[in-house]
Design an enzyme around this catalytic site. Structure first.
Site, mmCIF file in Angstrom:
data_model
loop_
_atom_site.group_PDB
_atom_site.id
_atom_site.type_symbol
_atom_site.label_atom_id
_atom_site.label_comp_id
_atom_site.label_asym_id
_atom_site.label_seq_id
_atom_site.Cartn_x
_atom_site.Cartn_y
_atom_site.Cartn_z
ATOM 1 N N ARG A 15 18.871 4.208 18.401
ATOM 2 C CA ARG A 15 17.167 4.734 18.214
ATOM 3 C C ARG A 15 16.560 5.272 17.399
ATOM 4 O O ARG A 15 15.562 5.343 17.129
ATOM 5 C CB ARG A 15 16.282 4.398 19.674
ATOM 6 C CG ARG A 15 16.378 2.688 20.554
ATOM 7 C CD ARG A 15 15.872 3.136 21.881
ATOM 8 N NE ARG A 15 16.740 3.321 22.296
ATOM 9 C CZ ARG A 15 17.090 3.514 23.173
ATOM 10 N NH1 ARG A 15 15.321 3.202 24.156
ATOM 11 N NH2 ARG A 15 17.535 3.664 24.367
ATOM 12 N N GLN A 73 36.506 8.538 23.254
ATOM 13 C CA GLN A 73 35.821 7.401 23.885
ATOM 14 C C GLN A 73 35.742 6.222 22.915
ATOM 15 O O GLN A 73 34.865 5.803 22.282
ATOM 16 C CB GLN A 73 35.057 7.464 25.235
ATOM 17 C CG GLN A 73 34.614 6.413 26.079
ATOM 18 C CD GLN A 73 33.515 6.103 26.368
ATOM 19 O OE1 GLN A 73 32.204 7.260 26.479
ATOM 20 N NE2 GLN A 73 33.738 5.484 27.442
ATOM 21 N N THR A 79 29.368 5.735 31.439
ATOM 22 C CA THR A 79 29.456 6.939 32.327
ATOM 23 C C THR A 79 30.854 7.204 32.842
ATOM 24 O O THR A 79 31.284 8.048 33.129
ATOM 25 C CB THR A 79 28.213 7.477 32.292
ATOM 26 O OG1 THR A 79 28.254 6.601 34.060
ATOM 27 C CG2 THR A 79 27.403 7.293 31.518
ATOM 28 N N GLY A 136 17.452 4.901 37.691
ATOM 29 C CA GLY A 136 18.116 4.783 39.054
ATOM 30 C C GLY A 136 17.931 5.514 40.451
ATOM 31 O O GLY A 136 17.420 6.892 39.950
ATOM 32 N N ASN A 166 17.710 9.035 40.068
ATOM 33 C CA ASN A 166 18.833 9.933 39.413
ATOM 34 C C ASN A 166 18.612 10.084 38.085
ATOM 35 O O ASN A 166 18.096 10.111 37.037
ATOM 36 C CB ASN A 166 20.223 8.386 39.384
ATOM 37 C CG ASN A 166 21.082 8.916 38.570
ATOM 38 O OD1 ASN A 166 21.794 10.286 39.088
ATOM 39 N ND2 ASN A 166 21.976 8.329 38.061
ATOM 40 N N TYR A 363 11.720 41.243 -10.265
ATOM 41 C CA TYR A 363 13.200 41.405 -9.391
ATOM 42 C C TYR A 363 13.621 42.464 -9.520
ATOM 43 O O TYR A 363 14.754 42.819 -10.477
ATOM 44 C CB TYR A 363 13.771 40.016 -10.232
ATOM 45 C CG TYR A 363 15.353 39.419 -9.602
ATOM 46 C CD1 TYR A 363 15.936 39.306 -8.369
ATOM 47 C CD2 TYR A 363 16.570 40.529 -9.886
ATOM 48 C CE1 TYR A 363 17.301 39.380 -7.816
ATOM 49 C CE2 TYR A 363 18.003 40.478 -9.595
ATOM 50 C CZ TYR A 363 18.090 39.323 -7.804
ATOM 51 O OH TYR A 363 19.535 39.505 -7.797
ATOM 52 N N ALA A 420 7.125 51.803 -20.919
ATOM 53 C CA ALA A 420 6.534 50.066 -20.366
ATOM 54 C C ALA A 420 7.265 49.240 -21.354
ATOM 55 O O ALA A 420 6.897 49.743 -22.665
ATOM 56 C CB ALA A 420 5.554 50.013 -20.997
ATOM 57 N N ARG A 437 12.908 49.891 -27.084
ATOM 58 C CA ARG A 437 11.902 48.646 -27.407
ATOM 59 C C ARG A 437 11.168 49.215 -29.479
ATOM 60 O O ARG A 437 11.371 50.846 -29.581
ATOM 61 C CB ARG A 437 10.575 48.849 -27.138
ATOM 62 C CG ARG A 437 9.904 50.060 -26.907
ATOM 63 C CD ARG A 437 8.202 49.886 -26.293
ATOM 64 N NE ARG A 437 7.663 50.978 -26.402
ATOM 65 C CZ ARG A 437 6.869 51.761 -25.381
ATOM 66 N NH1 ARG A 437 6.985 51.026 -23.608
ATOM 67 N NH2 ARG A 437 5.729 52.512 -25.464
#
Length: 452
Positions: A15, A73, A79, A136, A166, A363, A420, A437
């Site tokens: 489900r 199993q 169970t 149960g 239960n 960064y 800069a 630069r």
């Protein structure tokens, strides 16, 4: 005395409509079965046995760090059959049976359930429900002793009116289980071997069935589909929010916080709406976390303000920091006291000195910044050459102008200034100005393409 804990985790969970085994679907970012394991590990000397079936390899892989005996199993036949697969590995002492899709069971409930389990007593966790359809029912005799559990499909009309139900969670000695489980029959409406049939066997042998109830129904609610998974997620997050507020945090909206790990808070912490905390996170006194921030495996020092939409992962902030908005601190980031990280700044494996500032659009990776460094907008450390990572070292009091590229490996001396728009590739001496630069030139007869 050690306790054998059998956790049933073999079901397919059709489900859920998922390729992922049901018990691996997460609550608070952690597989349901891991919540159950952590509750079980609270018991003294717990020995874990996990019964797997559908998706067994994926379940084992997800729990590779857990010390457990995995038992297969192959065919799900109930169970009782699942627990029977573990009999060869069980001792004769107390055995607790839990379910991998019942994730919110609490350690104190398990401790109370195990009290008194011995050769003359077993224990059963029950819950009273106003509308018990599908569960149960606990059948008791005239003296009020539990004598049997009747499943809904096998119950009479009178038994269906019983409101004590239960939960499936029970405890008995291994010696009893080794005698009772081989006697189970599949002669019932489901054609399965019900573990619950051992209650009648216990009553027949005058083994008293002690019953306990959890603090809340949520502890024993199982998950069969994504709707139920979502409901338990909200319950868990509600409990986390209540804990945080009791410990000193103010939550702008307790219904809009997600804790997917371990979050500890100091006094006078404020957490705005939509924040997500993953892994191990600590927020010291006076920390403010802005809306829609994500913090993962990080320590945030006292009086730090984290503005909205900030992502912090694997970082340490000493205190009095200012982070964000829209900042990203990646693993290995270490901020000294009073350091500031502004909007659209990303850092990785970087140590930022006391009072230093990276305020805009930058960064900084694989770097070490001294005290009172100012990084201008648009600055990047070029730390990767396509093969290896290299470090950038920036001394105290350095001023880096906007739109600079710092090509590692690189050292910039104390008190230096970077003009800069520079591309810096060589060492910069203390207290010097570096300009990297070309000289500006101009063509007066230039015609733009669209005018040609």
């Amino acid at each position: 005395m050690s306790t054998d804990v059998v956790i049933l985790a073999a079901g397919q969970g059709s489900r859920m409509r998922s390729r992922l085994p049901k018990v691996l679907h997460p609550i608070a970012g952690k597989p349901m079965v891991r919540h159950v394991i952590e509750a079980a590990e609270s018991l003294e000397e717990a020995r874990l046995h996990v019964v797997v079936g559908h998706g067994a390899d994926r379940v084992r892989e997800s729990l590779s760090d857990v010390s457990a005996n995995f038992v297969m199993q192959e065919e799900q036949r109930g169970t009782g059959d699942a627990v029977a697969r573990t009999l060869d590995a069980l001792g004769d002492g107390p055995v607790l049976v839990l379910y991998g899709d019942v994730p919110l069971i609490q350690p104190d409930t398990l401790a109370a359930l195990m009290e008194g389990v011995d050769a003359h007593h077993m224990a059963l966790l029950t819950v009273r429900m106003a509308h018990p359809h599908g569960y149960g029912r606990i059948v008791r005799d005239e003296q009020g002793r539990a004598t049997a559990i009747v499943e809904e499909k096998d119950a009479s009309e009178a038994q269906k009116r019983i409101q004590e139900c239960n939960t499936g969670i029970l405890a008995a000695t291994g010696a009893h289980l080794k005698r009772w489980l081989p006697q189970l029959s599949s002669d019932n409406a489901q054609g399965e071997y019900y573990l619950t049939d051992i209650i009648a066997m216990a009553a027949a042998e005058e083994v008293e069935v002690l019953t306990r109830e959890p603090h809340g129904h949520y502890e024993v609610q199982g998950v069969n589909d994504r709707v139920q998974l979502s409901a338990l997620e909200r319950i868990h997050q509600h409990h986390q929010a209540q804990r945080l507020m009791r410990e000193g945090a103010t939550l702008a909206d307790p219904g809009r916080i997600e804790v997917r790990g371990e979050l500890s808070v100091g006094r006078d912490v404020f957490i705005d709406v939509g924040c997500v905390f993953e892994g191990t996170v600590s927020l010291a006194d006076g920390v403010v976390v802005g809306a829609y921030s994500v913090i993962r495996d990080a320590h945030i020092g006292e009086d730090t303000t984290i503005e909205a939409h900030t992502l912090i992962e694997g970082a340490e902030i000493a205190g009095a920091g200012q982070i964000g908005p829209f900042a990203r601190l990646r693993p290995g980031t270490r901020l000294a006291r009073g350091a500031r990280i502004g909007n659209f700044v990303e850092t990785k494996n970087a140590r930022i000195g006391e009072g230093s500032k990276i305020n805009h659009l930058s960064y900084i990776g694989d770097s070490e910044l001294g005290r009172d460094v100012n990084i201008g907008a648009g600055t990047i450390t070029c730390n990767y050459d396509g093969v290896s990572k290299h470090r950038t070292e920036i001394g105290d009091g350095v001023f880096v102008g906007s739109n600079s590229a710092l090509v590692a490996p690189l050292r910039i001396g104390r008190g230096a200034t970077i003009a800069a728009g520079s591309t810096i590739t060589d060492t910069v001496d203390d207290d010097s100005l570096a300009i990297g630069r070309s000289r500006q030139t101009q063509k007066s007869d230039w015609v733009p393409p669209h005018r040609r």
